[in-house]
Design a protein around this motif. Structure first.
Motif, PDB file in Angstrom:
ATOM      1  N   MET A   1      -2.869   4.497   8.461  1.00 12.34           N
ATOM      2  CA  MET A   1      -2.217   4.256   9.758  1.00 12.34           C
ATOM      3  C   MET A   1      -3.089   3.337  10.599  1.00 12.34           C
ATOM      4  O   MET A   1      -4.292   3.524  10.696  1.00 12.34           O
ATOM      5  CB  MET A   1      -2.023   5.596  10.471  1.00 12.34           C
ATOM      6  N   SER A   2      -2.489   2.318  11.193  1.00 11.18           N
ATOM      7  CA  SER A   2      -3.249   1.379  11.997  1.00 11.18           C
ATOM      8  C   SER A   2      -3.264   1.826  13.458  1.00 11.18           C
ATOM      9  O   SER A   2      -2.306   1.627  14.196  1.00 11.18           O
ATOM     10  CB  SER A   2      -2.615  -0.007  11.892  1.00 11.18           C
ATOM     11  N   ILE A   3      -4.373   2.449  13.860  1.00  7.71           N
ATOM     12  CA  ILE A   3      -4.517   2.835  15.263  1.00  7.71           C
ATOM     13  C   ILE A   3      -4.572   1.569  16.117  1.00  7.71           C
ATOM     14  O   ILE A   3      -3.986   1.499  17.205  1.00  7.71           O
ATOM     15  CB  ILE A   3      -5.803   3.664  15.454  1.00  7.71           C
ATOM     16  N   ARG A   4      -5.232   0.582  15.565  1.00  9.25           N
ATOM     17  CA  ARG A   4      -5.397  -0.693  16.266  1.00  9.25           C
ATOM     18  C   ARG A   4      -4.036  -1.254  16.718  1.00  9.25           C
ATOM     19  O   ARG A   4      -3.839  -1.587  17.880  1.00  9.25           O
ATOM     20  CB  ARG A   4      -6.082  -1.666  15.290  1.00  9.25           C
ATOM     21  N   HIS A   5      -3.106  -1.326  15.786  1.00 14.76           N
ATOM     22  CA  HIS A   5      -1.810  -1.919  16.117  1.00 14.76           C
ATOM     23  C   HIS A   5      -0.953  -0.980  16.954  1.00 14.76           C
ATOM     24  O   HIS A   5      -0.154  -1.431  17.783  1.00 14.76           O
ATOM     25  CB  HIS A   5      -1.093  -2.347  14.837  1.00 14.76           C
ATOM     26  N   GLY A   6      -1.143   0.321  16.739  1.00 12.31           N
ATOM     27  CA  GLY A   6      -0.440   1.292  17.584  1.00 12.31           C
ATOM     28  C   GLY A   6      -0.840   1.139  19.045  1.00 12.31           C
ATOM     29  O   GLY A   6       0.006   1.139  19.954  1.00 12.31           O
ATOM     30  N   LEU A   7      -2.134   0.948  19.278  1.00 14.76           N
ATOM     31  CA  LEU A   7      -2.611   0.781  20.661  1.00 14.76           C
ATOM     32  C   LEU A   7      -2.111  -0.538  21.250  1.00 14.76           C
ATOM     33  O   LEU A   7      -1.703  -0.593  22.411  1.00 14.76           O
ATOM     34  CB  LEU A   7      -4.145   0.836  20.705  1.00 14.76           C
ATOM     35  N   LEU A   8      -2.114  -1.575  20.428  1.00 15.03           N
ATOM     36  CA  LEU A   8      -1.600  -2.868  20.910  1.00 15.03           C
ATOM     37  C   LEU A   8      -0.125  -2.742  21.312  1.00 15.03           C
ATOM     38  O   LEU A   8       0.305  -3.297  22.335  1.00 15.03           O
ATOM     39  CB  LEU A   8      -1.753  -3.945  19.828  1.00 15.03           C
ATOM     40  N   PRO A  97       5.672  -6.426   6.114  1.00 14.53           N
ATOM     41  CA  PRO A  97       5.953  -5.116   5.511  1.00 14.53           C
ATOM     42  C   PRO A  97       4.667  -4.396   5.122  1.00 14.53           C
ATOM     43  O   PRO A  97       3.675  -5.057   4.782  1.00 14.53           O
ATOM     44  CB  PRO A  97       6.765  -5.452   4.252  1.00 14.53           C
ATOM     45  N   VAL A  98       4.688  -3.083   5.202  1.00 16.60           N
ATOM     46  CA  VAL A  98       3.513  -2.310   4.787  1.00 16.60           C
ATOM     47  C   VAL A  98       3.448  -2.323   3.269  1.00 16.60           C
ATOM     48  O   VAL A  98       4.407  -1.965   2.594  1.00 16.60           O
ATOM     49  CB  VAL A  98       3.616  -0.851   5.306  1.00 16.60           C
ATOM     50  N   SER A  99       2.340  -2.763   2.737  1.00 11.89           N
ATOM     51  CA  SER A  99       2.197  -2.894   1.290  1.00 11.89           C
ATOM     52  C   SER A  99       1.993  -1.524   0.644  1.00 11.89           C
ATOM     53  O   SER A  99       1.172  -0.729   1.104  1.00 11.89           O
ATOM     54  CB  SER A  99       1.004  -3.787   0.976  1.00 11.89           C
ATOM     55  N   ARG A 100       2.742  -1.263  -0.413  1.00 12.63           N
ATOM     56  CA  ARG A 100       2.568   0.006  -1.133  1.00 12.63           C
ATOM     57  C   ARG A 100       1.200   0.064  -1.801  1.00 12.63           C
ATOM     58  O   ARG A 100       0.605   1.121  -1.933  1.00 12.63           O
ATOM     59  CB  ARG A 100       3.664   0.176  -2.176  1.00 12.63           C
ATOM     60  N   ALA A 101       0.704  -1.104  -2.229  1.00 16.97           N
ATOM     61  CA  ALA A 101      -0.573  -1.121  -2.963  1.00 16.97           C
ATOM     62  C   ALA A 101      -1.736  -0.686  -2.086  1.00 16.97           C
ATOM     63  O   ALA A 101      -2.744  -0.218  -2.586  1.00 16.97           O
ATOM     64  CB  ALA A 101      -0.828  -2.520  -3.506  1.00 16.97           C
ATOM     65  N   ARG A 102      -1.586  -0.830  -0.756  1.00 17.41           N
ATOM     66  CA  ARG A 102      -2.714  -0.513   0.118  1.00 17.41           C
ATOM     67  C   ARG A 102      -2.667   0.918   0.638  1.00 17.41           C
ATOM     68  O   ARG A 102      -3.479   1.320   1.445  1.00 17.41           O
ATOM     69  CB  ARG A 102      -2.744  -1.501   1.290  1.00 17.41           C
ATOM     70  N   ASN A 200       6.304   7.221 -13.139  1.00 23.57           N
ATOM     71  CA  ASN A 200       6.803   6.900 -11.808  1.00 23.57           C
ATOM     72  C   ASN A 200       5.696   6.711 -10.778  1.00 23.57           C
ATOM     73  O   ASN A 200       5.972   6.476  -9.618  1.00 23.57           O
ATOM     74  CB  ASN A 200       7.723   8.025 -11.315  1.00 23.57           C
ATOM     75  N   LEU A 201       4.470   6.849 -11.217  1.00 17.88           N
ATOM     76  CA  LEU A 201       3.387   6.736 -10.250  1.00 17.88           C
ATOM     77  C   LEU A 201       3.185   5.286  -9.834  1.00 17.88           C
ATOM     78  O   LEU A 201       3.410   4.367 -10.602  1.00 17.88           O
ATOM     79  CB  LEU A 201       2.085   7.255 -10.870  1.00 17.88           C
ATOM     80  N   PRO A 202       2.746   5.081  -8.593  1.00 16.71           N
ATOM     81  CA  PRO A 202       2.400   3.719  -8.216  1.00 16.71           C
ATOM     82  C   PRO A 202       1.250   3.216  -9.070  1.00 16.71           C
ATOM     83  O   PRO A 202       0.462   4.006  -9.587  1.00 16.71           O
ATOM     84  CB  PRO A 202       1.963   3.850  -6.752  1.00 16.71           C
ATOM     85  N   LYS A 203       1.151   1.906  -9.208  1.00 13.29           N
ATOM     86  CA  LYS A 203       0.057   1.357 -10.003  1.00 13.29           C
ATOM     87  C   LYS A 203      -1.272   1.706  -9.358  1.00 13.29           C
ATOM     88  O   LYS A 203      -1.396   1.681  -8.136  1.00 13.29           O
ATOM     89  CB  LYS A 203       0.200  -0.157 -10.095  1.00 13.29           C
ATOM     90  N   PRO A 204      -2.264   2.034 -10.188  1.00 13.19           N
ATOM     91  CA  PRO A 204      -3.568   2.388  -9.626  1.00 13.19           C
ATOM     92  C   PRO A 204      -4.127   1.239  -8.798  1.00 13.19           C
ATOM     93  O   PRO A 204      -3.937   0.075  -9.130  1.00 13.19           O
ATOM     94  CB  PRO A 204      -4.435   2.642 -10.859  1.00 13.19           C
ATOM     95  N   VAL A 205      -4.809   1.604  -7.734  1.00 17.19           N
ATOM     96  CA  VAL A 205      -5.431   0.600  -6.868  1.00 17.19           C
ATOM     97  C   VAL A 205      -6.878   0.443  -7.300  1.00 17.19           C
ATOM     98  O   VAL A 205      -7.593   1.439  -7.418  1.00 17.19           O
ATOM     99  CB  VAL A 205      -5.390   1.063  -5.399  1.00 17.19           C
ATOM    100  N   PRO A 206      -7.329  -0.773  -7.573  1.00 16.45           N
ATOM    101  CA  PRO A 206      -8.733  -0.950  -7.971  1.00 16.45           C
ATOM    102  C   PRO A 206      -9.655  -0.468  -6.869  1.00 16.45           C
ATOM    103  O   PRO A 206      -9.380  -0.682  -5.695  1.00 16.45           O
ATOM    104  CB  PRO A 206      -8.862  -2.474  -8.147  1.00 16.45           C
ATOM    105  N   SER A 207     -10.717   0.187  -7.263  1.00 14.78           N
ATOM    106  CA  SER A 207     -11.630   0.699  -6.235  1.00 14.78           C
ATOM    107  C   SER A 207     -12.696  -0.336  -5.921  1.00 14.78           C
ATOM    108  O   SER A 207     -12.843  -1.321  -6.607  1.00 14.78           O
ATOM    109  CB  SER A 207     -12.263   1.995  -6.707  1.00 14.78           C
TER     110      SER A 207
END
Lengths: 207, 248
Positions: A1-8, A97-102, A200-207
């Motif tokens: 969740m982006s607090i930054r953008h929520g405050l803006l 759009p909010v990216s699913r990968a992130r 059905n899982l989202p693709k793993p996100v590289p760490s």
């Protein structure tokens, strides 16, 4: 969740004290994302550093009175206002759009995948245990919804989001249960390839 | 929940060790296996489970539309198993209301006639039945549609009339089988909100659904699988069984 953008987004409506921003943020999102004052001021400091907000001593445009009640001194008496740069960043946020990968990894999906490869775990029981808990959460959200007023549209939308996400999880768990019921390992306790329930899982996100 | 009548001290619906078998021997199908469940006045219980888990059988037995192979069904304390067909039909008219996915209103009757019909069949004078029907329609917010025929109503309006019919007069047990299945998301939610409110007003509801979002309107959600209840959100779960014996 982006607090930054929520405050803006809140400052785009009107200048506010930090303390007011916290109250408005929670009023808009219910108690879903409680913020502490420290998070608010840290984020405001970064926004000010980046030129997205300006801070001035004095009252916000539409009052609110939060500053004078705050115990933390004159630093908290500052009024914050969005700048042109802040408006540009906010516009970009709404337009992207909010990216699913992130998004964070899904612990539940990983837990079920691990339950399948761990020896002698009752995976069906894990599924059922989780489903019951998710349904209880769904019941809680629904109760909150019955109490919410029609005027609280932001809060209702957040609740709907939680409700639909929980429902999707229950449906996925139903699906897992059905797959598990059809699945027959050849030897009790053997390591079972996770392909049947992880597709059905989202693709793993590289760490 | 208690009322001045004192009748609410017992559950409106009690299912005791209920079993329903179809066929015998090797081809026997056990639709329900020793299921027990109670629904109190003021309570809404949702039943979930995969196809073939026994949900519809449970509802049919609870409403006296089917007969159990063993066990008991009690509606307001009356054992359906010991009743003649005539008494059973009377109890269904007086105490039990069904709500179906496809509304099941009689197309040749107006809304108020649909709602008053079960009361009139039960011997209530027409004027009284009509008054009760209008009160039931008012309760569900569609009194202005009283003289309209079903084909002149939206799906959501028809379902509201069906709920009025299910809870007209003294009826206190609402059995709902996928009542929002034919409705869009928002209309479906308004119907569930209404069922919830009718239960809050003192009815007992049993809601069969495959939608978790809809089941969440209930006080308790029970899961069926292969004719048995495998979980109940009203019950405290334990983690004792998650690891099989000899794990590791």
């Amino acid at each position: 969740m982006s607090i930054r953008h929520g405050l803006l987004a809140l400052l785009h409506r009107q200048p506010m004290y930090g303390y007011q921003l916290r109250s408005e943020f929670e009023a808009t999102t219910g108690s879903t994302w409680p913020l502490n004052v420290g998070q608010v001021y840290t984020t405001l400091g970064r926004l000010e550093r980046d030129g997205c907000v300006s801070a001035n001593a004095g009252s916000p445009a539409h009052g609110g009175g939060g500053g004078s009640e705050d115990p933390q001194g004159e630093e908290l008496q500052k009024t914050y206002a969005i700048t042109d740069l802040g408006r540009t960043e906010l516009t970009l946020w709404f337009a992207t759009p909010v990216s699913r990968a992130r998004r964070p990894r899904d612990e539940l999906a990983i837990k079920l995948a691990m339950a399948l490869v761990a020896p002698a775990v009752d995976v069906a029981a894990v599924v059922q245990f989780q489903r019951t808990d998710t349904l209880r959460a769904l019941q809680d959200y629904t109760r909150l919804k019955t109490k919410a007023e029609d005027g609280e549209l932001s809060w209702l939308l957040v609740l709907d989001s939680l409700i639909f996400a929980a429902e999707a999880e229950v449906r996925w768990l139903d699906h897992c249960e059905a797959r598990l019921a059809r699945h027959r390992p050849t030897r009790v306790g053997m390591v079972v390839p996770p392909v049947t329930t992880t597709q059905n899982l989202p693709k793993p996100v590289p760490s | 929940m208690t009322t001045a009548s004192g009748r609410d001290s017992q559950p409106v619906l009690q299912l005791r060790s209920l079993s329903r078998d179809h066929g015998t021997g090797a081809t026997a199908v056990h639709a329900l296996r020793g299921l027990s469940l109670s629904v109190d006045a003021g309570e809404l219980v949702a039943v979930m489970g995969p196809s073939g888990s026994g949900k519809s059988t449970l509802l049919a037995l609870a409403g006296g539309l089917d007969t159990a192979s063993s066990g008991q069904v009690l509606v307001e304390g009356a054992d359906l198993g010991g009743m003649s067909r005539r008494d059973l039909a009377r109890l269904r008219r007086r105490s039990v209301g069904y709500v179906f996915q496809d509304f099941n209103l009689l197309p040749a009757l107006t809304a108020i006639e649909n709602v008053s019909l079960p009361r009139e069949l039960d011997g209530t004078p027409a004027r009284t039945a009509r008054r009760e029907a209008l009160a039931a329609l008012t309760d569900v917010g569609v009194s202005e549609l009283a003289d309209r025929f079903p084909d002149a109503m939206s799906g959501g309006q028809q379902q509201r009339v069906a709920i009025a019919r299910a809870l007209v007069g003294p009826r206190r047990l609402l059995l709902a089988d996928e009542p929002t299945g034919a409705l869009d998301s928002e209309t479906g939610e308004s119907v569930l909100r209404l069922i919830r409110r009718r239960c809050d007003d003192g009815a007992a509801g049993l809601l069969v659904t495959h939608e978790a979002r809809h089941a969440a309107w209930a006080d308790r959600v029970v899961f069926l699988r292969d004719g048995t209840m495998i979980d109940d959100t009203g019950r405290v779960s334990t983690v004792d069984s998650l690891l099989a014996d000899g794990a590791g």
